[in-house]
Write a protein that holds these residues in place. Structure first.
Motif, short mmCIF file in Angstrom:
data_model
loop_
_atom_site.label_atom_id
_atom_site.label_comp_id
_atom_site.label_asym_id
_atom_site.label_seq_id
_atom_site.Cartn_x
_atom_site.Cartn_y
_atom_site.Cartn_z
N MET A 126 -11.61 -3.98 -0.85
CA MET A 126 -12.18 -3.06 0.13
C MET A 126 -11.14 -3.91 1.23
N PHE A 127 -11.77 -4.93 2.04
CA PHE A 127 -11.11 -5.24 2.63
C PHE A 127 -8.88 -5.95 2.81
N ARG A 128 -8.57 -5.23 1.86
CA ARG A 128 -7.28 -5.68 1.83
C ARG A 128 -6.86 -4.71 2.72
N TYR A 129 -7.36 -3.53 2.79
CA TYR A 129 -7.30 -2.54 3.65
C TYR A 129 -7.35 -2.83 5.54
N PHE A 130 -6.07 -2.53 5.82
CA PHE A 130 -6.05 -2.71 7.64
C PHE A 130 -7.53 -2.30 8.07
N THR A 131 -8.12 0.08 7.43
CA THR A 131 -8.71 0.81 7.97
C THR A 131 -10.57 0.00 7.60
N GLY A 168 -0.11 -7.43 9.32
CA GLY A 168 1.57 -7.09 9.05
C GLY A 168 2.18 -8.10 8.54
N LEU A 169 1.81 -9.32 8.79
CA LEU A 169 2.40 -10.90 7.95
C LEU A 169 1.71 -10.70 7.18
N VAL A 170 0.04 -10.74 7.03
CA VAL A 170 -0.17 -11.05 5.75
C VAL A 170 -0.31 -9.57 4.54
N TYR A 171 -0.69 -8.19 4.74
CA TYR A 171 0.26 -7.16 3.69
C TYR A 171 1.66 -8.30 3.58
N LEU A 172 2.31 -8.13 4.62
CA LEU A 172 4.08 -8.70 3.74
C LEU A 172 4.71 -9.57 2.79
N GLN A 173 3.21 -10.19 2.87
CA GLN A 173 3.24 -11.73 2.36
C GLN A 173 2.55 -11.25 0.55
N LYS A 174 1.71 -10.14 1.17
CA LYS A 174 0.61 -9.89 0.03
C LYS A 174 2.03 -9.21 -1.15
N VAL A 175 2.32 -8.44 -0.70
CA VAL A 175 2.50 -6.42 -1.36
C VAL A 175 5.00 -7.59 -1.68
N CYS A 176 5.54 -8.42 -0.58
CA CYS A 176 6.58 -9.28 -0.83
C CYS A 176 7.08 -9.70 -1.11
N LEU A 177 6.13 -10.95 -0.68
CA LEU A 177 6.74 -12.52 -0.79
C LEU A 177 5.66 -13.12 -2.42
N THR A 178 4.66 -12.94 -2.58
CA THR A 178 4.14 -13.09 -3.49
C THR A 178 4.77 -12.99 -4.89
N LEU A 226 5.35 -11.58 -8.19
CA LEU A 226 4.67 -10.92 -9.19
C LEU A 226 3.08 -10.23 -9.72
N ASP A 227 3.13 -11.28 -10.10
CA ASP A 227 1.69 -11.25 -10.80
C ASP A 227 0.35 -11.30 -10.18
N ASN A 228 0.87 -11.76 -9.17
CA ASN A 228 -0.90 -11.59 -8.34
C ASN A 228 -0.38 -10.77 -6.42
N ARG A 229 0.74 -9.86 -6.66
CA ARG A 229 1.07 -9.20 -5.77
C ARG A 229 0.27 -7.51 -5.73
#
Length: 200
Positions: free
Chosen positions: A38-43, A146-156, A158-161
């Motif tokens: 749940m704490f992945r979400y900005f909501t 935004g920076l955390v989301y960018l890191q976790k979705v685009c730059l991490t 693939l197996d840990n994204r």
């Protein structure tokens, strides 16, 4: 107005606490895995942050004086949930083709009711005159997420994204999404600063 602020901040903090307990506690046990998800979400982050800030504001207001730092925290929380509400209305609902689906269960509170409580309490009761750079600080939660989301979705690797659950990287357009979110955050800050000049 002070009584109204106290009531709305108490309601906001209480609803956030109740929702989190309802979602994370089942059969007398806390679900830590669900909490991590749940704490992945900005909501979730924005509403919990705003709920904590509302509780702090409530305590100091009840004592008779709200320090500038506590006011700033409440403002940051209000900007955060305002961005959540606007993202739901202007981005997620059109993308999913339905607003109703985004207002079911706990989402009704975190996507609509809590943001509206925060917006109303801040604009009706808590606006203060402050330099524009102070109001610009409201962009910090959006920028950090935004920076955390960018890191976790685009730059991490693939197996840990994370999954691109907000769809900000659809068709590889994360640069556009990132800029739009930051501009949206700045726009919200500018609106609150303008309201402070008119209403405070």
């Amino acid at each position: 107005m002070r009584i109204l602020s106290l009531l709305m901040n108490a309601a906001l903090a209480g609803i956030v606490l109740a929702v989190m307990i309802r979602v994370l506690r089942r059969d007398g046990h806390w679900n830590s895995q669900k909490a991590l998800h749940m704490f992945r979400y900005f909501t979730t982050l924005s509403n919990v942050f705003c709920g904590v800030c509302a509780a702090l504001f409530l305590v100091f207001e009840a004592l008779g004086r709200v320090p500038g730092f506590i006011w700033l925290l409440k403002y940051l929380g209000t900007v955060s949930v305002t961005v959540t509400l606007l993202t739901v209305l202007l981005f997620l609902a059109p993308a999913k083709g339905s607003l109703k689906a985004l207002l079911r269960g706990s989402n009704l509170y975190f996507h609509l009711i809590c943001p509206l409580l925060a917006i109303l309490s801040f604009t009706l009761c808590e606006l203060r005159r402050a330099p524009v750079y102070v109001y610009a600080l409201g962009t910090l939660p959006v920028l950090v997420y935004g920076l955390v989301y960018l890191q976790k979705v685009c730059l991490t690797p693939l197996d840990n994204r994370w999954n691109d659950f907000y769809g900000f990287n659809r068709d590889g357009r994360w640069r556009v999404s990132f800029r739009l979110m930051q501009l949206g955050g700045l726009g919200v800050c500018a609106l609150y600063w303008f309201l402070s000049l008119v209403l405070a």
